[in-house]
Design a protein around this motif. Structure first.
Motif, mmCIF file in Angstrom:
data_model
loop_
_atom_site.group_PDB
_atom_site.id
_atom_site.type_symbol
_atom_site.label_atom_id
_atom_site.label_comp_id
_atom_site.label_asym_id
_atom_site.label_seq_id
_atom_site.Cartn_x
_atom_site.Cartn_y
_atom_site.Cartn_z
ATOM 1 N N ARG A 83 3.034 1.422 5.771
ATOM 2 C CA ARG A 83 2.021 2.280 5.156
ATOM 3 C C ARG A 83 2.608 3.000 3.936
ATOM 4 N NH1 ARG A 83 -3.038 0.797 5.844
ATOM 5 N NH2 ARG A 83 -3.886 1.106 7.936
ATOM 6 N N ARG A 84 3.848 3.467 4.066
ATOM 7 C CA ARG A 84 4.479 4.143 2.926
ATOM 8 C C ARG A 84 4.723 3.151 1.788
ATOM 9 N NH1 ARG A 84 10.554 6.299 2.826
ATOM 10 N NH2 ARG A 84 10.779 4.309 1.731
ATOM 11 N N ASP A 85 5.099 1.923 2.130
ATOM 12 C CA ASP A 85 5.372 0.914 1.106
ATOM 13 C C ASP A 85 4.134 0.567 0.286
ATOM 14 O OD1 ASP A 85 8.020 0.798 1.771
ATOM 15 O OD2 ASP A 85 7.900 -1.081 2.881
ATOM 16 N N GLU A 86 2.958 0.772 0.861
ATOM 17 C CA GLU A 86 1.729 0.520 0.115
ATOM 18 C C GLU A 86 1.624 1.441 -1.107
ATOM 19 O OE1 GLU A 86 -1.312 -0.718 3.763
ATOM 20 O OE2 GLU A 86 -1.321 1.327 2.976
ATOM 21 N N GLU A 87 2.123 2.663 -0.939
ATOM 22 C CA GLU A 87 2.011 3.683 -1.984
ATOM 23 C C GLU A 87 3.055 4.762 -1.694
ATOM 24 O OE1 GLU A 87 -1.564 6.252 -4.128
ATOM 25 O OE2 GLU A 87 -1.891 5.329 -2.163
ATOM 26 N N ASN A 88 4.243 4.613 -2.283
ATOM 27 C CA ASN A 88 5.377 5.468 -1.938
ATOM 28 C C ASN A 88 5.150 6.942 -2.216
ATOM 29 O OD1 ASN A 88 8.094 3.999 -1.073
ATOM 30 N ND2 ASN A 88 6.944 2.601 -2.380
ATOM 31 N N SER A 89 4.191 7.251 -3.100
ATOM 32 C CA SER A 89 3.930 8.660 -3.415
ATOM 33 C C SER A 89 2.995 9.324 -2.403
ATOM 34 C CB SER A 89 3.310 8.768 -4.814
ATOM 35 O OG SER A 89 2.113 8.003 -4.893
ATOM 36 N N SER A 91 2.118 11.291 0.480
ATOM 37 C CA SER A 91 2.904 12.241 1.270
ATOM 38 C C SER A 91 2.657 12.100 2.772
ATOM 39 C CB SER A 91 2.607 13.676 0.824
ATOM 40 O OG SER A 91 1.231 13.971 0.979
ATOM 41 N N THR A 92 1.461 11.653 3.152
ATOM 42 C CA THR A 92 1.151 11.466 4.578
ATOM 43 C C THR A 92 2.098 10.457 5.201
ATOM 44 O OG1 THR A 92 -1.185 11.992 4.260
ATOM 45 C CG2 THR A 92 -0.604 10.723 6.233
ATOM 46 N N TYR A 93 2.281 9.333 4.506
ATOM 47 C CA TYR A 93 3.109 8.277 5.084
ATOM 48 C C TYR A 93 4.598 8.459 4.782
ATOM 49 C CZ TYR A 93 -1.303 6.369 6.461
ATOM 50 O OH TYR A 93 -2.538 6.222 7.050
ATOM 51 N N ALA A 95 5.769 11.377 5.310
ATOM 52 C CA ALA A 95 6.031 12.222 6.483
ATOM 53 C C ALA A 95 6.107 11.386 7.755
ATOM 54 C CB ALA A 95 4.940 13.288 6.617
ATOM 55 N N LEU A 96 5.200 10.426 7.917
ATOM 56 C CA LEU A 96 5.221 9.567 9.108
ATOM 57 C C LEU A 96 6.502 8.741 9.157
ATOM 58 C CD1 LEU A 96 2.302 10.432 9.715
ATOM 59 C CD2 LEU A 96 1.749 8.017 10.123
ATOM 60 N N THR A 97 6.932 8.255 7.994
ATOM 61 C CA THR A 97 8.171 7.471 7.948
ATOM 62 C C THR A 97 9.371 8.334 8.313
ATOM 63 O OG1 THR A 97 7.251 6.021 6.235
ATOM 64 C CG2 THR A 97 9.646 6.027 6.475
ATOM 65 N N ASP A 98 9.406 9.555 7.790
ATOM 66 C CA ASP A 98 10.498 10.475 8.136
ATOM 67 C C ASP A 98 10.500 10.781 9.635
ATOM 68 O OD1 ASP A 98 11.382 10.577 5.567
ATOM 69 O OD2 ASP A 98 10.427 12.492 5.076
ATOM 70 N N ASN A 357 0.435 -2.566 -7.002
ATOM 71 C CA ASN A 357 -0.376 -1.394 -7.330
ATOM 72 C C ASN A 357 0.543 -0.207 -7.588
ATOM 73 O OD1 ASN A 357 -0.836 -1.579 -3.971
ATOM 74 N ND2 ASN A 357 -0.211 0.430 -4.723
ATOM 75 N N GLU A 358 -0.006 0.843 -8.137
ATOM 76 C CA GLU A 358 0.784 2.026 -8.489
ATOM 77 C C GLU A 358 1.473 2.598 -7.248
ATOM 78 O OE1 GLU A 358 -0.508 6.352 -9.959
ATOM 79 O OE2 GLU A 358 -1.053 4.769 -11.378
ATOM 80 N N GLY A 359 2.793 2.744 -7.327
ATOM 81 C CA GLY A 359 3.551 3.342 -6.232
ATOM 82 C C GLY A 359 3.970 2.387 -5.134
ATOM 83 N N LYS A 360 3.525 1.145 -5.208
ATOM 84 C CA LYS A 360 3.862 0.175 -4.161
ATOM 85 C C LYS A 360 5.331 -0.219 -4.265
ATOM 86 C CE LYS A 360 2.460 -4.454 -2.509
ATOM 87 N NZ LYS A 360 1.510 -5.579 -2.721
#
Length: 603
Positions: A83-89, A91-93, A95-98, A357-360
């Motif tokens: 989920r974070r890799d979809e859009e690294n910016s 913040s929700t994901y 946090a989930l990754t952390d 895509n942007e941030g991916k």
């Protein structure tokens, strides 16, 4: 998908081009439920500490619980990270990754007593425990593997500390990842049409294949100028990750960080050294290829930014995603109907995240959890390279699919040493298909050039990376500081040696080490080169022998981690303890080079 000059936001990408992570968790709330379940089970496994030697049942129950916890944890971590890799910016994901990473550290710490406690059981007693509980037969291979690590396993309390340190130890890679994927911004450059276009890592390869030398040079200089602004920061992160590797190796009483890394796969260092030595012996072939490239370009100087553009410049091979999919399916038909059926499922059932895509997260990978189908991240551009990347990642995906379907969770995870075989074999079959199909001399020249580039990029370049990793770890072990200057100087020396006198080794390439994410996963890249060699041999067997070779190969895909990598490859038909597969692969490179010289009239 419509091409744009700037990257679309994630929300602007049509669903048909996105992977379906809902197949892992339908909602974030479902993810939270598994996080809670893991925490509860972690307390249960903590309570079993000190009881493993008491009975076979205690040992079995603990191992079963360990499997269940890690199976769910894999799912939790994979979902959050992807989920974070979809859009690294996002913040929700972030946090989930952390949280998933912290949870993994807590679980690792809670279970860290298991291996030392098993190792403390005398061999005869351990055998009696296994005989007393039928279910422990399933874990015989695992228990043998734990015993193999006995000289390098610490006390229970020390292992607990090491587990707690793991989150700190992952910091350099995380910092580099966030800088490289979220924070670094590249400038606009002028494309072939005179338009201002945003430079991205995904578009960089496309610019490097441009017929316009000015565009290649501008993209090359812009990319490395951007990394150059962060050279000291990135040098510090890379130096830190190398020190981490050295710390772990010394703490666990290995002779070196390299030997520590190889031990997990039960690989002797001679396999690593044979690769470097054999490729070094064949560097005159690489120099000959560079010389041919310079000759066909008709330039006085060949630069590093001239390496990726096809030498046969009059051939245009634009390959949209849909065309790439149909070509790959046709090319992999020699692997049989069942393989083709699974491949079709992967292309049509939400396994793949197709476009940038942007941030991916940049690049491409295949990943997933045992309980769901595999996934593939792409940043697809309409060219030959991306078609081969897609075939490559689907090779990984189907390897995981077959392993997960045919092995219990305990033995489903195949070793990284064999991971690149399935992916590279797909590329070899795709190239064979395309060379067989083409009747156009220019296209054949282009494809041979591309295949030679695969050899250059995988066998030569990854071996150079492997030699660089060996060098920087060895220097760190000798307390030689790893600074931006020394890292660049050593990298330059290798580039000069590998490319030869006909190549202008531009000063910008000295900084290439600063953008290689694989250097944060120590001693990984050599497996690309050994995997390429094994895949070349296996693809030849499949095309020449047919069904018997296919059956051996599918059995290899289904075997997961049920045996050591070298044994699995031997059963499939390749002996990687010998330098012969590498020599054989380089012989194919020579034959292709001969043909290209002849077709191009360069002999």
């Amino acid at each position: 998908m419509n091409k744009t000059k700037t990257l679309p936001k994630r929300s602007e990408v049509p669903n048909e081009w996105k992977w379906k992570l809902e197949d892992i968790y339908a909602t974030d709330a479902a993810w939270e439920q598994d996080v809670a379940k893991i925490k509860e089970m972690t307390e249960q496994i903590k309570a079993k500490q000190g009881t493993l030697a008491e009975s076979g049942k205690n040992l079995l129950d603990t191992l079963l619980l360990q499997d269940e916890i890690t199976k769910i944890l894999d799912r939790v971590y994979v979902y959050a990270r992807m989920r974070r890799d979809e859009e690294n910016s996002n913040s929700t994901y972030q946090a989930l990754t952390d949280r998933a990473s912290s949870l993994a550290t807590q679980v690792s710490s809670a279970m860290s007593y298991i291996q030392p406690e098993i190792l403390a059981i005398p061999s005869e007693q351990l055998e009696k425990l296994q005989q007393s509980e039928e279910g422990l037969e399933h874990y015989r291979l695992l228990l043998e593997e734990i015993t193999r690590f006995k000289p390098h396993t610490l006390s229970a309390s020390e292992e607990a500390i090491m587990a707690q340190v793991s989150e700190l130890a992952s910091a350099p890679g995380k910092i580099f990842g966030m800088l490289n994927n979220a924070d670094i911004k590249f400038p606009m450059i002028t494309n072939e049409k005179g338009e201002e276009v945003e430079l991205t890592k995904g578009r960089y390869t496309q610019f490097m294949e441009s017929k316009d030398r000015r565009v290649r040079k501008e993209a090359f200089e812009a990319l490395y100028a951007t990394y150059g602004k962060h050279r000291n920061t990135i040098a510090a992160t890379l130096a830190s990750v190398v020190k981490r590797d050295v710390f772990y190796a010394r703490t666990r009483k290995y002779e070196s960080a390299l030997k520590a890394s190889l031990f997990a796969d039960n690989i002797d260092q001679s396999v690593y050294d044979n690769l470097i030595e054999t490729v070094r012996e064949h560097l005159p072939l690489m120099h000959r290829y560079v010389s041919l490239r310079k000759k066909l370009f008709g330039v006085d100087e060949l630069h590093m930014y001239d390496l990726y553009v096809p030498m046969v410049q009059e051939v245009e091979m634009e390959i949209p995603y849909e065309q790439a999919v149909s070509t790959i399916k046709e090319a992999l038909k020699p692997l049989g109907d069942d393989y083709g059926k699974v491949l079709e499922e992967g292309f049509t059932s939400g396994w793949i995240d197709v476009y940038e895509n942007e941030g991916k997260t940049s690049g491409a990978y295949s990943w997933g959890a045992y309980t769901t189908h595999p996934y593939v991240l792409m940043n697809y551009q309409d060219n030959v390279n991306n078609m081969f990347t897609l075939a490559h990642e689907m090779g990984h995906a189907l390897h995981s699919y077959y392993s997960n379907k045919n092995q219990p969770y305990t033995y489903a995870d195949y070793r990284i040493f064999v991971a690149e075989v399935a992916s590279t074999l797909n590329e070899a079959l795709l190239m064979h298909h395309m060379l067989e199909k083409t009747t156009d001399k220019g296209e054949r020249l282009y494809l041979i050039n591309y295949y030679l580039e695969q050899f250059r990029g995988t066998l030569f370049r990854q071996t150079m990376f492997a030699e660089y990793e060996k060098l920087i770890h060895a220097n760190s072990e000798k307390e030689v500081p790893l600074t931006a200057d020394s890292l660049s100087e050593w990298y330059r020396e290798l580039n000069v040696a590998y490319h030869g006198d006909e190549m202008i080794v531009d000063e910008q390439i000295d900084l290439e080490w600063a953008r290689i994410p694989h250097f944060y996963n120590n001693f990984y890249v050599y497996k690309y080169a050994t995997g390429f060699s094994a895949a070349t041999a296996l693809s030849k067997q499949i095309l020449e022998e047919g069904q018997p070779a296919v059956e051996r190969y599918l059995a290899f895909l289904k075997s997961g981690g049920s045996d050591y990598p070298l044994n699995l490859l031997k059963k499939a038909g390749v002996d990687m303890t010998s330098p012969q597969p590498i020599r054989d692969a380089l012989a194919v490179f020579k034959d292709l080079l001969d043909e290209l010289e002849e077709l191009a009239g360069a002999k």
